[in-house]
Design an enzyme around this catalytic site. Structure first.
Site, PDB file in Angstrom:
ATOM      1  N   SER A   1     -34.851   4.337 -20.165  1.00 16.21           N
ATOM      2  CA  SER A   1     -33.699   3.450 -20.034  1.00 16.21           C
ATOM      3  C   SER A   1     -34.200   2.137 -19.458  1.00 16.21           C
ATOM      4  O   SER A   1     -34.820   2.102 -18.397  1.00 16.21           O
ATOM      5  CB  SER A   1     -32.651   4.074 -19.101  1.00 16.21           C
ATOM      6  OG  SER A   1     -31.557   3.204 -18.932  1.00 16.21           O
ATOM      7  N   SER A   2     -33.941   1.047 -20.161  1.00 13.32           N
ATOM      8  CA  SER A   2     -34.459  -0.258 -19.772  1.00 13.32           C
ATOM      9  C   SER A   2     -33.841  -0.749 -18.474  1.00 13.32           C
ATOM     10  O   SER A   2     -32.736  -0.361 -18.101  1.00 13.32           O
ATOM     11  CB  SER A   2     -34.183  -1.286 -20.873  1.00 13.32           C
ATOM     12  OG  SER A   2     -34.802  -0.921 -22.075  1.00 13.32           O
ATOM     13  N   MET A   3     -34.569  -1.639 -17.778  1.00 10.26           N
ATOM     14  CA  MET A   3     -34.037  -2.223 -16.556  1.00 10.26           C
ATOM     15  C   MET A   3     -32.818  -3.081 -16.901  1.00 10.26           C
ATOM     16  O   MET A   3     -32.822  -3.827 -17.891  1.00 10.26           O
ATOM     17  CB  MET A   3     -35.107  -3.020 -15.821  1.00 10.26           C
ATOM     18  CG  MET A   3     -35.785  -4.094 -16.602  1.00 10.26           C
ATOM     19  SD  MET A   3     -37.318  -4.679 -15.790  1.00 10.26           S
ATOM     20  CE  MET A   3     -36.709  -5.183 -14.189  1.00 10.26           C
TER      21      MET A   3
END
Length: 407
Positions: free
Chosen positions: A107-109
């Site tokens: 999950s991307s920042m």
């Protein structure tokens, strides 16, 4: 449990601090970022994360396991933090709490998710195709603004796709999740107004351009095999629909699309015993900092990769004031190494094979300096029926035409 990150690409959605002109947002980006604020508030990332997560510390490069059942407060703190979170290791073949070998889904920042959605500039009424579903959070953000019926997302990993579909449905965002090869796009839902990829590419398929309407936008993390440096290319489809072109917007680091992963050369296949002593030798005044840059946001890696195609570079860890930087040809057995020592002004160079790889790297660095050490946003990318090519400042100033997996 902790694990030190490898030199390979970081968790999907790692953003390097922007430098140079990249730090200035275009007017459409400023407006779009404000428009996405409500979506980010309404669609919390925590609703799309599994109970066992591996947050990635950007400062140390370490990845730590956090189990929601055992430490719910720590889990929630990481879920709400501006950091990338690994959600799968080793293509799903990993078991247990300890970090695995390779990041394969994450999950991307949140800050990068927000910035990329602003660059994409998807608006109500648009239809969007996402390449790389992951947890489903990004698709849910798109659905909040565009409507679930206007979003299609495609994921190559069946288990990841099934879990994302379940979470999207549970959240009330029944986006169409397709299990398949994102490299092919999804022609059944075309034409789209927007296409966004959440994995790193080295070759953008023309099929994506063909599936986006004229005037539509593709936002794709792109780089070369030279190093991990890549940037998001914001491409606008031409009026005739036959090509798309545009500038790079910001530096990022994404997991590669699975079909475009680099199979790293075996060092011994290039440099067998005795090869270094038999190699051509020279020295260079280029310093370690000039070659590698002084921070993860430095554009030098990206620029050198554009000028030195079909080459992979590997940086050894520093030991006793010495560091070796290796270069491997991806289409032959050419190799080179430059050895930096803190106690010497000039570095020793060894190279062998049909290509003089160090000479190419040194020439590329001189070119970059002569052009004012351009940052990411002075470069751009064009994709058409002939392939793809990168340019500097203007589409007519072509730098190279990387092709296929060796680009």
């Amino acid at each position: 449990m902790t694990r030190k990150a490898e030199a390979a690409p970081g968790p999907t959605g790692t953003r390097r601090p922007a430098g140079g002109r990249s730090a200035r947002l275009a007017p459409h980006t400023l407006a779009a970022r404000d428009a996405w604020a409500s979506a980010l508030e309404a669609v919390p990332r925590s609703r799309f994360l599994p109970d066992l997560i591996w947050p990635h510390d950007m400062a140390t490069g370490e990845t730590t396991s956090v189990d929601r059942a055992r430490d719910p407060r720590a889990w929630q703190r990481h879920a709400d933090a501006d950091e990338p979170i690994v959600t799968q290791w080793d293509d799903g073949n990993h078991r247990g709490e300890a970090p695995g070998r390779s990041f394969t889904s994450s999950s991307s920042m949140p800050s990068l998710v927000s910035a990329m959605l602003a660059d994409l500039d998807a608006r109500p009424g648009h239809r969007a195709l996402e390449i790389g579903t992951g947890t489903g959070w990004n698709a849910a953000l798109l659905a909040h603004r565009l409507g679930a019926e206007n979003v299609v997302t495609i994921e190559v990993d069946r288990a990841v796709a099934d879990e994302a579909r379940r979470r999207l449905t549970d959240f009330g965002m029944p986006v169409r999740v397709v299990h398949g090869d994102g490299f092919l796009g999804h022609a059944d839902g075309a034409p789209y107004d927007r296409l966004i990829a959440t994995c790193g590419l080295r070759q953008i398929p023309h099929a994506w351009v063909a599936q986006v309407r004229p005037g539509g936008v593709l936002l794709v993390p792109w780089g070369t095999y030279y190093g991990p440096g890549e940037a998001t290319a914001r491409l606008v489809v031409a009026p005739d629909g036959r090509g798309a072109s545009g500038p790079f917007t910001r530096p990022v680091a994404f997991m590669r699309m699975r079909s475009q992963r680099l199979v790293w050369p075996r060092h011994d296949d290039y440099v067998p015993p005795g090869a270094v002593s038999a190699a051509d030798t020279s020295s260079t005044a280029l310093t370690e900092a000039q070659l590698l840059g002084t921070g993860s946001f430095d554009a030098v890696d990206f620029a050198l990769g554009l000028r030195v195609p079909r080459v992979a570079r590997n940086v050894d860890r520093k030991h006793d004031g010495q560091r070796a930087v290796w270069f491997y040809g991806l289409t032959d057995r050419s190799w080179a190494v430059v050895v930096f020592r803190d106690d010497r002004e000039r570095a020793k160079v060894y190279q062998a094979g049909p290509r003089r790889l160090w000479d190419e790297v040194a020439d590329a660095h001189a070119w970059w300096v002569a052009h004012g050490e351009p940052a990411y946003d002075r470069f751009g990318l064009t994709v058409d029926e002939r392939g793809q090519h990168v340019w500097l400042d203007d589409p007519d100033q072509v730098i190279g035409r990387p092709q296929g997996a060796s680009g």
